[in-house]
Scaffold this motif. Structure first.
Motif, PDB file in Angstrom:
ATOM      1  N   SER A 143       1.041  -1.266  -0.211  1.00 39.41           N
ATOM      2  CA  SER A 143       0.062  -0.075  -0.071  1.00 39.41           C
ATOM      3  C   SER A 143       0.733   1.275   0.049  1.00 39.41           C
ATOM      4  N   GLN A 169      -7.212   0.596  -0.886  1.00 41.68           N
ATOM      5  CA  GLN A 169      -7.790  -0.491  -0.226  1.00 41.68           C
ATOM      6  C   GLN A 169      -8.879   0.022   1.134  1.00 41.68           C
ATOM      7  N   ASP A 226      -5.535  -1.591  -5.167  1.00 39.78           N
ATOM      8  CA  ASP A 226      -5.128  -2.283  -3.775  1.00 39.78           C
ATOM      9  C   ASP A 226      -6.058  -2.714  -3.111  1.00 39.78           C
ATOM     10  N   GLU A 227      -6.050  -4.416  -3.188  1.00 40.24           N
ATOM     11  CA  GLU A 227      -6.455  -5.180  -2.591  1.00 40.24           C
ATOM     12  C   GLU A 227      -8.142  -4.935  -2.802  1.00 40.24           C
TER      13      GLU A 227
HETATM   14 MG   LIG Z   1      -2.104  -2.801   2.091  1.00 39.73          MG
END
Ligand SMILES: [Mg+2]
Ligand SMILES: Nc1ncnc2c1ncn2[C@@H]1O[C@H](COP(=O)(O)OP(=O)(O)OP(=O)(O)O)[C@@H](O)[C@H]1O
Lengths: 438, 253
Positions: free
Chosen positions: B41, B85, B170-171
């Motif tokens: 991240s 995220q 991000d995820e």
């Molecule tokens: Mg992360």
């Protein structure tokens, strides 16, 4: 120097008092004398006065104010048109430096509207029944002085069962005189039982000179009556206002107020509610955005004097640059005012390290079966949210403005007059834009 | 398109990225995997320009321009998009209003006129279908009270609206149910062209079944310690990170 100027202003008050034509509204003489004596004895409040602790009124008075003589002013309607929000959707009433100008105002079916002095003559009994009856003349130096010296202002009377079809836009334009004037004006609004009225009052500076306006409005809402009272203050950065509003509600009545303060050097609002009979409902919304060196002070007082009433107060503040503000919200639930529901919330954001807010919610409860809550918050703009907006390509200034307007939204959405709401949104956007420009 | 050279960055006093080099060409999809706290991240944040990160050495060039020189909004205007995220909730701003503002800011940057209201609505509709997101959701306050999955879907919707050159996810898969995962992945695949590229940060091979990466990189303690093809992701799924960590430690001795 300071004392000299204040003495000058005080001398003007004394001179005005001595020269006051006793035949203007003679039946008020006793009350007026009371007011004048109170003022002479107590003088203007100082920072030592608990109610004025954070608002330096002495410094606002420190100027060569000239007491307004309320001469008749020649008006070119073209000059004032630009200030009107909407003349089709609203009735219009024009006040110049606190004085009512009927020739530029609408005739409003169902309502009796005139100047203070005319009301004293034409609606004498009614006038005497209400004038200065619920607001204590001795509330403070400003109300005392106002009672003693105000000869101009607006009278609105809506008789029983009358519903005024359109909102009334009250346009207050200040600063028509050559000098920097100190003005007293007094409004009296009487809504009888089952009558309904919507007011939208907005104040602006007409020119660049400074004004000091000391205005008192007394509003009475009869049983099952309904009053919507919206105010907007947008004066120039040299002008000061002390605005005291007293609202008295009878049984089953409803009152919605909104107080939006967007401009002025020093603006002090005292909004007092007295709920004198059962089942009253009161909503108080407020929004203040001081910037530059502006100082906005909102004092509210909700007096739950009867059972089964509901009050809800929600004020928000956005302080920018060196702007400062005060929120002081007081709720009293008196003994016997059972089943009271009283809520209050004040939320603030500071957009600069020099901005300041003093917030003080006060709740005094003398009854046992009540539901009350209050709370205040002070925060900064959410940096995460700012980055989120920026990461989508929105420039920092615009992102700031977007977040601040969003913060103001939950107050604005309470305003049911859509044209006025849009007008406010534009004003706020404009103020923010000028703020965040590099 | 994107050229990261020996990127080192820290937060406060803590070194987090310790020399990352990565080349991404147009039309490519790169997956970045790695244990919690390895700096995935952080890398995404540094690329998007989040405040609080100090780049201590290295460079990032994006289509020949020095990306680190740009403000976050300029990066977005240049075509970088980060799907967060943890998307932020913003009360009082609707997604619709927000998207209109964003698109116009980007257009303005590129010297184009504001989007026509009709065109905007058409575009909204089209992209809403792409990620199967409901109109009602978009007129509500941005992400406020959205479920985890709704937030992620909204991220991909925004990406679809802004049509970035480089999308960093991000995820995006965490918190999505199986159906939502497929929808979101399909959305990304439809946005894929030979001219844009994606960085997909994930913990799970599952997503990579749908969005097939050209390269897979493993980030560990602020460094890319292994790169490979999509088979690497399968191997990680099976064996975990231990064997890579051991390799790294062995190399360090
Ligand atoms: Mg992360
Ligand atoms: N603002 C910060 N202050 C201090 N430490 C931070 C900050 N941001 C990140 N870190 C630390 O940097 C390291 C890398 O964090 P990062 O969020 O990049 O990891 P990640 O690989 O994305 O992990 P995850 O898989 O859990 O999402 C972590 O140890 C984290 O605690």
């Amino acid at each position: 120097m300071e004392t000299l100027i204040q003495t000058t202003l005080q001398n003007q008050f004394i001179a005005a008092w001595q020269q006051a034509p006793i035949d203007v509204m003679p039946a008020l003489n006793a009350e007026r004398t009371k007011g004048f004596e109170f003022f002479m004895e107590k003088g203007f409040p100082t920072l030592k006065d608990e109610e004025w602790k954070y608002t330096n009124i002495q410094s606002a008075l420190k100027k060569n104010w000239v007491l307004n003589a309320h001469n008749n002013i020649e008006i070119d309607f073209n000059d004032i048109k630009q200030y009107i929000i909407n003349q089709e959707e609203h009735h219009l009433l024009l006040l110049i430096d606190g004085k009512f100008y009927p020739e530029y105002s609408s005739k409003i079916p169902g309502a009796h509207i005139c100047s203070l002095q005319e009301a004293y003559q034409v609606h004498h009994e009614l006038f005497m029944q209400y004038f200065s009856k619920q607001l204590s003349t001795a509330f403070n130096a400003f109300t005392a002085l106002n009672t003693a010296l105000a000869n101009e202002g607006l009278f609105i009377y809506v008789p029983k069962n009358t519903i005024i079809n359109k909102p009334i836009e009250i346009l207050n334009l200040n600063g028509f005189e050559e000098e920097d004037v100190f003005t007293h004006s007094r409004n009296l609004i009487i809504i009888e039982s089952s009558a309904e009225l919507s007011l939208l009052q907005h104040s602006h500076s007409f020119q660049e000179n400074a004004t000091f306006t000391n205005v008192v409005s007394e509003c009475f809402v009869g049983a099952q009556g309904k009053l919507n009272y919206h105010t907007l203050q947008l004066e120039n950065a040299d002008s000061c206002t002390v605005n005291t509003v007293q609202i008295v509600q009878e049984k089953d009545s409803l009152c919605n107020t909104s107080s939006i303060t967007l401009g002025g050097k020093m603006v002090r609002n005292d909004l007092n509610f007295r709920l004198v009979d059962k089942n009253c409902e009161s909503h108080l919304y407020g929004l203040y955005l001081p910037a530059g060196k502006e100082h906005f002070d909102h004092h509210t007082f909700v007096d739950h004097a009867s059972p089964n009433c509901y009050s809800n107060e929600f004020y928000k503040g956005i302080m920018m640059e060196q702007g400062t503000a005060v929120f002081n919200g007081k709720i009293i639930v008196r003994e016997g005012a059972q089943k009271t529901n009283a809520f209050q919330s004040n939320k603030n954001i500071l957009l600069s390290s020099e901005a300041k807010i003093d917030t003080k919610p006060q709740l005094e409860i003398f009854a046992d079966d009540v539901k009350c809550s209050h709370g205040a918050t002070v925060g900064q703009l959410d940096e995460e949210a700012l980055f989120y907006l920026q990461s989508r390509g929105i420039g920092k200034d615009k992102a700031y403005a977007l977040l601040v307007s969003a913060f103001a939204q939950d107050v604005l959405q309470q305003i049911a007059l859509t044209t006025y709401k849009t007008y406010l949104e534009n004003l706020i956007e404009h103020k923010l834009k000028s703020m965040f420009k590099d | 398109m994107l050229s990261i050279k020996n990127l080192q960055a820290r937060v406060e006093e803590k070194e987090i990225l310790k020399g990352i080099s990565l080349e991404i060409g147009a039309g490519e999809v790169h997956a970045i995997m790695g244990p919690n706290g390895s700096g995935k991240s952080t890398l995404a944040s540094v690329l998007a320009g989040r405040g609080g990160y100090e780049v201590t050495s290295g460079s990032v060039s994006f289509n020949g321009k020095d990306l680190l020189d740009f403000s976050p909004e300029e990066r977005a205007q240049e075509g970088v998009f980060l799907a967060f995220q943890y998307p932020v909730e913003i009360p009082g701003v609707s997604t619709t209003n927000f998207m209109r503002t964003a698109i116009n800011e980007v257009r303005n940057y590129r010297g184009q006129d504001e989007i026509e209201p009709g065109d905007f609505l058409k575009m909204m509709k089209e992209k809403m279908q792409l990620v199967e997101i409901d109109q009602k959701l978009l007129s509500r306050s941005l992400n406020e009270g959205f479920s985890g999955g709704e937030k992620k879907r909204n991220e991909i919707f925004q990406m679809a609206m802004l049509e970035p050159k480089l999308g960093i996810l991000d995820e995006t898969d965490s918190g999505l149910d199986i159906d939502a995962l497929r929808i979101v992945a399909n959305g990304v695949n439809k946005l894929k062209t030979k001219d844009n590229a994606f960085i997909v940060i994930t913990h799970y091979q599952r997503l990579l079944d749908y969005i097939v990466p050209d390269f897979v990189h493993v980030l560990y303690k602020g460094k890319i310690v292994k790169s490979g093809t999509k088979d690497l992701a399968l191997e990680l799924e099976e064996k975990g990170y231990d064997w890579i960590i051991k390799e790294v430690q062995a190399a360090a001795v």
